[in-house]
Design a protein around this motif. Sequence first.
Motif, PDB file in Angstrom:
ATOM      1  N   VAL A 229       1.044   7.935 -12.774  1.00 18.73           N
ATOM      2  CA  VAL A 229       0.949   6.758 -11.831  1.00 18.73           C
ATOM      3  C   VAL A 229       1.799   5.706 -11.809  1.00 18.73           C
ATOM      4  O   VAL A 229       2.084   4.812 -10.882  1.00 18.73           O
ATOM      5  CB  VAL A 229      -0.519   6.951 -11.250  1.00 18.73           C
ATOM      6  N   THR A 230       1.839   5.086 -13.561  1.00 14.82           N
ATOM      7  CA  THR A 230       2.297   4.523 -13.666  1.00 14.82           C
ATOM      8  C   THR A 230       3.485   4.793 -14.465  1.00 14.82           C
ATOM      9  O   THR A 230       4.673   3.795 -14.271  1.00 14.82           O
ATOM     10  CB  THR A 230       1.561   3.691 -14.757  1.00 14.82           C
TER      11      THR A 230
ATOM     12  N   VAL B  11       5.526   1.742  -7.608  1.00 12.27           N
ATOM     13  CA  VAL B  11       4.725   0.556  -8.442  1.00 12.27           C
ATOM     14  C   VAL B  11       5.098   0.006 -10.231  1.00 12.27           C
ATOM     15  O   VAL B  11       5.630  -1.291 -10.019  1.00 12.27           O
ATOM     16  CB  VAL B  11       2.715   0.989  -9.033  1.00 12.27           C
ATOM     17  N   GLY B  12       5.287   0.779 -10.806  1.00 13.98           N
ATOM     18  CA  GLY B  12       6.145   0.570 -12.292  1.00 13.98           C
ATOM     19  C   GLY B  12       7.256  -0.147 -11.987  1.00 13.98           C
ATOM     20  O   GLY B  12       7.450  -1.547 -12.692  1.00 13.98           O
ATOM     21  N   ASP B  13       8.360  -0.017 -10.445  1.00 10.59           N
ATOM     22  CA  ASP B  13       9.431  -0.439 -10.690  1.00 10.59           C
ATOM     23  C   ASP B  13       8.794  -2.050 -10.209  1.00 10.59           C
ATOM     24  O   ASP B  13       9.979  -2.998 -10.004  1.00 10.59           O
ATOM     25  CB  ASP B  13       9.933   0.004  -9.665  1.00 10.59           C
ATOM     26  N   MET B  14       7.414  -2.161  -9.344  1.00 10.39           N
ATOM     27  CA  MET B  14       7.624  -3.547  -8.994  1.00 10.39           C
ATOM     28  C   MET B  14       7.615  -4.721  -9.265  1.00 10.39           C
ATOM     29  O   MET B  14       7.621  -5.397  -9.564  1.00 10.39           O
ATOM     30  CB  MET B  14       6.616  -3.016  -6.971  1.00 10.39           C
ATOM     31  N   ILE B  15       5.853  -4.153 -10.137  1.00 11.41           N
ATOM     32  CA  ILE B  15       5.436  -5.118 -11.444  1.00 11.41           C
ATOM     33  C   ILE B  15       7.160  -5.568 -12.075  1.00 11.41           C
ATOM     34  O   ILE B  15       7.279  -6.182 -12.379  1.00 11.41           O
ATOM     35  CB  ILE B  15       4.596  -3.806 -12.284  1.00 11.41           C
ATOM     36  N   GLU B  16       7.953  -4.528 -12.746  1.00 15.33           N
ATOM     37  CA  GLU B  16       8.916  -5.382 -13.125  1.00 15.33           C
ATOM     38  C   GLU B  16       9.693  -5.474 -12.263  1.00 15.33           C
ATOM     39  O   GLU B  16      10.103  -6.682 -12.672  1.00 15.33           O
ATOM     40  CB  GLU B  16      10.237  -3.808 -13.792  1.00 15.33           C
ATOM     41  N   ASP B  17      10.207  -5.534 -11.124  1.00 18.93           N
ATOM     42  CA  ASP B  17      11.077  -6.356 -10.621  1.00 18.93           C
ATOM     43  C   ASP B  17      10.033  -7.448 -10.056  1.00 18.93           C
ATOM     44  O   ASP B  17      10.953  -9.214 -10.136  1.00 18.93           O
ATOM     45  CB  ASP B  17      10.948  -5.801  -8.897  1.00 18.93           C
TER      46      ASP B  17
ATOM     47  N   GLY C  96       1.145  -1.306  -0.355  1.00 17.55           N
ATOM     48  CA  GLY C  96       0.240  -0.336   0.269  1.00 17.55           C
ATOM     49  C   GLY C  96       0.522   1.004   0.062  1.00 17.55           C
ATOM     50  O   GLY C  96       0.437   2.154  -0.350  1.00 17.55           O
ATOM     51  N   LEU C  97       1.896   1.350   0.952  1.00 18.84           N
ATOM     52  CA  LEU C  97       3.152   2.119   0.443  1.00 18.84           C
ATOM     53  C   LEU C  97       3.425   2.875  -0.694  1.00 18.84           C
ATOM     54  O   LEU C  97       3.354   4.058  -0.822  1.00 18.84           O
ATOM     55  CB  LEU C  97       3.581   2.102   1.794  1.00 18.84           C
ATOM     56  N   VAL C  98       4.383   1.749  -1.135  1.00 14.69           N
ATOM     57  CA  VAL C  98       4.411   1.994  -3.084  1.00 14.69           C
ATOM     58  C   VAL C  98       2.996   2.664  -4.038  1.00 14.69           C
ATOM     59  O   VAL C  98       3.735   3.741  -4.048  1.00 14.69           O
ATOM     60  CB  VAL C  98       4.730   0.475  -3.095  1.00 14.69           C
ATOM     61  N   LEU C  99       1.984   1.840  -3.290  1.00 12.79           N
ATOM     62  CA  LEU C  99       0.948   2.193  -4.141  1.00 12.79           C
ATOM     63  C   LEU C  99       0.530   3.953  -4.153  1.00 12.79           C
ATOM     64  O   LEU C  99       0.664   4.393  -4.943  1.00 12.79           O
ATOM     65  CB  LEU C  99      -0.375   1.611  -4.361  1.00 12.79           C
ATOM     66  N   TRP C 100       0.887   4.561  -2.477  1.00 19.20           N
ATOM     67  CA  TRP C 100       0.649   5.965  -1.550  1.00 19.20           C
ATOM     68  C   TRP C 100       1.506   6.910  -2.372  1.00 19.20           C
ATOM     69  O   TRP C 100       1.333   7.717  -3.409  1.00 19.20           O
ATOM     70  CB  TRP C 100       0.479   5.256  -0.125  1.00 19.20           C
ATOM     71  N   ASP C 101       3.329   6.159  -2.611  1.00 19.10           N
ATOM     72  CA  ASP C 101       3.946   6.732  -3.229  1.00 19.10           C
ATOM     73  C   ASP C 101       3.755   6.949  -4.509  1.00 19.10           C
ATOM     74  O   ASP C 101       3.802   8.404  -5.028  1.00 19.10           O
ATOM     75  CB  ASP C 101       4.841   6.142  -3.123  1.00 19.10           C
TER      76      ASP C 101
ATOM     77  N   ALA D 238       1.600  11.657  -8.863  1.00 16.10           N
ATOM     78  CA  ALA D 238       0.802  11.585  -9.395  1.00 16.10           C
ATOM     79  C   ALA D 238       0.146  12.759  -9.617  1.00 16.10           C
ATOM     80  O   ALA D 238       0.207  13.402 -10.273  1.00 16.10           O
ATOM     81  CB  ALA D 238       0.259  10.294  -9.813  1.00 16.10           C
ATOM     82  N   PHE D 239      -0.359  12.975  -8.573  1.00 19.10           N
ATOM     83  CA  PHE D 239      -0.799  14.314  -8.155  1.00 19.10           C
ATOM     84  C   PHE D 239      -0.536  15.001  -7.480  1.00 19.10           C
ATOM     85  O   PHE D 239      -1.000  16.148  -8.245  1.00 19.10           O
ATOM     86  CB  PHE D 239      -1.647  13.819  -6.031  1.00 19.10           C
TER      87      PHE D 239
END
Lengths: 352, 271
Positions: B206-207, B223-229, B51-56, B61-62
């Motif tokens: 956001v992505t 989040v993008g980094d996380m998906i790649e990892d 959740g923290l990664v998503l929040w960041d 993005a905001f």
Amino acid sequence: MKKIAVILLVALLAGLFALPALAEDKPFAGTELVVYNWYDYIDPSVLDLFQEETGIEVTYVNFTQNEDMYARLEAGAGAYDVVFPSEYMIERLIKEDRLEALNLDNIPNLENILDNLRDPSYDPGNAYSVPYMWGTLGILYNEDMVSAPITSWTSLFDGEYKGSIFMMNSLRDTIGLALKTLGYSMNTRDEAQLREAGDMLVKQRQDKLISGNFVDETKDKMVANEAALAVIYSGDALYAMEKNDRLRYVVPDEGSNIWVDGMCIPKGSAHKEAAECFINFMCRPDIAQMNMDYIYYSSPVKQVVENLDEEQTANVAMNPPEEWVDRCEYYHDISDAMNLYEGIWMEVQMAR
Amino acid sequence: MKRSWYAAPYGLWMVLFTVVPLLFVLYYAFTDSSGAFTVNNFVKIASPMYGLVLWDSLRLAFFCTLLCLLIGYPTAYFLASRDFSNAQTLVVLILVPMWMNFLLRTYAMMTLFENNGVINTLLESLGLGRIQMIGTEGAVLVGMVYNFLPFMVLPVYTVLKKMDYSVIEAAEDLGASPIRVVSRVVLPMSIPGVVSGITMVFMPAVTTFAISRMLSSGMIYLVGDMIEDYFIAMNNRNVGSTISLVMLVLIILSIGLLRKVDPDNSGGGLW
């Protein structure tokens, strides 16, 4: 008209004489080999030479990560004749029965490979792979920015170089070096040891010790004096040291990773003997020399090592001292423990 | 031939490169590595850490969108105003950076912001001392705003340009102050453009992961980094797909919300 007839006749005669010779020296002439190697990892003229000497046509394709290559092999068995995976990937491919056993009678040049790189633990007896290039993982540091020569991984964690450290954005290497710092194996599956390593890496992030986390950018940033210390592969260190003479490379006392990119034949290759001929060719001293000069990585071929000039011999990134190599270990395939590593890695990446 | 057939090439394209990949994402998100059905992937990413990664990602993005709006709206208003005759030239100038690949632009930015980079060298030669830019959230925000600003300016500009200018004249004739004209007439009429601009900036922001990775020196994990990892380093396309799916749903939801503000999609027709 007459002229053409004469030329044709000569050509025909020449052809008649050449034909048996061709069959003798070039048993695989006309065969087409698909070689799947790392990007920018061969002297292109080596391929021309091979084609000329053997008559084998080489189609050369590239990858940039072991995992990419693995995905392609998984998808299309039989599409490639020679591949160049790293040691832990070789181990995994052997385990999954995706490689052809080599007929070492067809690869006499295996003799040329350095003794300490032969019969490796990831592939006993070189049954499936022959080393192509090798290197170590270590620390690249800037002489002007450190108080004393770096000798230990602990310099990454003790806070002396806070904010001037580049780590590597790579799961195996980062967790591995933390394990080594603590005196554990880089291939551990022990949850307590991994957790300890993870905690150390999390703390390193939380204390803001590191200022960067890359793979490919590290070398250029170190050339530009952007940090005092960086975790790096010896090949990249060589590149950086060429461009900035204040940079030094060290494999820390606690030990590190030694990596080898090998040449293998994937299952389903239709030209196994021609592929073995290619692997043998790559181990020939003059060819290995050409490749080393071109890509500037360490070659495992004895004659090439003996041939290094004084400066190269003294270069510890190119020609690591034996005691450095002795304290290094290979990565082994840990995919069955990936869940453990995954949890630790996520905690480290998300540490703030 | 029916006119609907004209869209056939695009339809084929969409099926191959949008629908089929989406089905793969859906399949992997609900299976484990052996291919059996599971919802464990969702359970895993429900932990607060993720959740923290998503929040960041959402927070960055905001702020990126907000900055783009604050800079982009006045720019668009200025460009669209009648008494400005060189508008076309300026619009082209805004578009020019977009003709170059954004990775190249971000690489250039990296050399500006580095500790021994162009800006710091300049500051130092002026005797002002260095400042830490690369690796900070500020650098990432500047990079994102720089890359996404045109996506805010253009839709707002298009809407303002199409606005009937006599409405403004009428307001002025009826005695509205300039501030009142903007707040009661121009702003409400430009809402469709603003909505379109927000969508066009927020979604890619956001992505994003290339811009943030380069300018934060890999120190900000989105989040993008996380998906790649998950896909590459951990060879786990199941969890990777799950995160992608959650992202996708979030994006669709926010587009839906924005549509409520601009129901007839008059925002420059960009969405």
